[in-house]
Design a protein around this motif. Structure first.
Motif, PDB file in Angstrom:
ATOM      1  N   ARG A  57      -5.119  -8.347   5.926  1.00 23.60           N
ATOM      2  CA  ARG A  57      -3.866  -7.705   5.531  1.00 23.60           C
ATOM      3  C   ARG A  57      -3.587  -6.554   6.484  1.00 23.60           C
ATOM      4  N   ILE A  58      -2.322  -6.290   6.717  1.00 21.78           N
ATOM      5  CA  ILE A  58      -1.912  -5.183   7.586  1.00 21.78           C
ATOM      6  C   ILE A  58      -1.061  -4.216   6.779  1.00 21.78           C
ATOM      7  N   ASP A  59      -1.450  -2.952   6.774  1.00 24.89           N
ATOM      8  CA  ASP A  59      -0.651  -1.883   6.166  1.00 24.89           C
ATOM      9  C   ASP A  59       0.090  -1.141   7.267  1.00 24.89           C
ATOM     10  N   LEU A  60       1.370  -0.864   7.052  1.00 25.20           N
ATOM     11  CA  LEU A  60       2.180  -0.135   8.027  1.00 25.20           C
ATOM     12  C   LEU A  60       2.661   1.166   7.405  1.00 25.20           C
ATOM     13  N   TYR A  61       2.382   2.300   8.057  1.00 23.64           N
ATOM     14  CA  TYR A  61       2.749   3.606   7.528  1.00 23.64           C
ATOM     15  C   TYR A  61       3.698   4.333   8.480  1.00 23.64           C
ATOM     16  N   GLY A  62       4.657   5.041   7.905  1.00 27.51           N
ATOM     17  CA  GLY A  62       5.574   5.850   8.700  1.00 27.51           C
ATOM     18  C   GLY A  62       6.532   6.580   7.781  1.00 27.51           C
ATOM     19  N   MET A  63       6.895   7.807   8.155  1.00 25.16           N
ATOM     20  CA  MET A  63       7.834   8.602   7.365  1.00 25.16           C
ATOM     21  C   MET A  63       9.099   8.854   8.183  1.00 25.16           C
TER      22      MET A  63
END
Length: 256
Positions: free
Chosen positions: A102-108
């Protein structure tokens, strides 16, 4: 090379390299390195033109000059980012992404737009991934990762607290961590197993983060294309099927 490696191979201290860069009025080694890479790409300062330098927003500019300036900024950001790419690191990132459970993508904020762009690309080829702009959901998702998973965090400054917290949580749970930030030392890059960098030449606050977004999307497109090319037989049929299904839906809805 990083400043430590360069210092070792030059038989001097990192502080000596920093002082050398400041003699030429750069902020430090990262700033010097980016400008040097840009100059080499352009073929030397004598070949620079109006369209090769970053430009800020100017009051009363005619639309023709605005069009030219925005084009110049975007082209410069892509050119300078490309000059910073390390093909060995990119290959390793593509391998990790292709092999992830699984790939988690984070960004604000603006970086969440970049993360969402990557998310929309990945789901089209059937990759199990998530992307949350909400900081609490990022932590919640990161808490469920493990050694077979990858966490990919985007932050131009590399100092966004929420993104740092999410990547730290993912790392503590054993996930492989990747960061995408502007070039230079920053907290997020230091936390990542493998940091990726985009151009850090953008300065004026009036320009906002237009050029930085283009630079980050440039890297996302490279990674996505690399993944599809690596697993062509698996990903292309899914890419084609998703296109067919969307077209059928749009035709059913009258093309809207």
């Amino acid at each position: 090379m990083g400043i430590t490696e360069l210092a070792e191979q030059s038989a001097v201290s990192p502080a000596t390299i920093t002082r050398f860069c400041k003699v030429f009025h750069f902020k430090g080694f990262p700033d010097f390195k980016v400008h040097l890479a840009s100059e080499i790409t352009q073929g030397g300062p004598e070949e620079e033109s109006y369209s090769s330098a970053y430009q800020d927003i100017v009051a009363g500019n005619p639309l023709s000059l605005i069009v030219e300036a925005i084009q110049a900024n975007h082209l410069a950001s892509i050119r300078d980012t490309t000059s910073l790419l390390d093909l060995t690191k990119l290959t390793k990132v593509v391998d990790w992404l292709c092999g992830a459970r699984r790939i988690d993508l984070y960004g604000m904020a603006t970086s969440s737009i970049v993360a969402q762009d990557f998310y929309q690309k990945l789901i089209r080829i059937g990759v199990n991934c998530t992307s949350f702009a909400d900081s609490h959901m990022q932590i919640t998702s990161a808490s469920t990762l493990g050694p077979d998973d990858v966490a990919f965090a985007v932050s131009y400054s590399g100092e966004t607290p929420e993104t740092i917290d999410a990547l730290t949580c993912a790392r503590n749970n054993g996930a492989t961590t990747i960061s995408l930030t502007s070039y230079g030392s920053n907290t997020l890059a230091s936390l990542a197993d493998l940091p990726l960098f985009s151009s850090s030449l953008e300065q004026g606050m009036r320009r906002g983060d237009m050029a930085s977004r283009i630079a980050q999307l440039h890297i996302i497109d490279i990674l996505f294309t690399g993944m599809v090319s690596k697993q062509f037989g698996d990903f292309v049929p899914k890419l084609e099927q998703s296109y067919i299904n969307v077209q059928q839906y749009r035709n059913k809805r009258g093309g809207h």
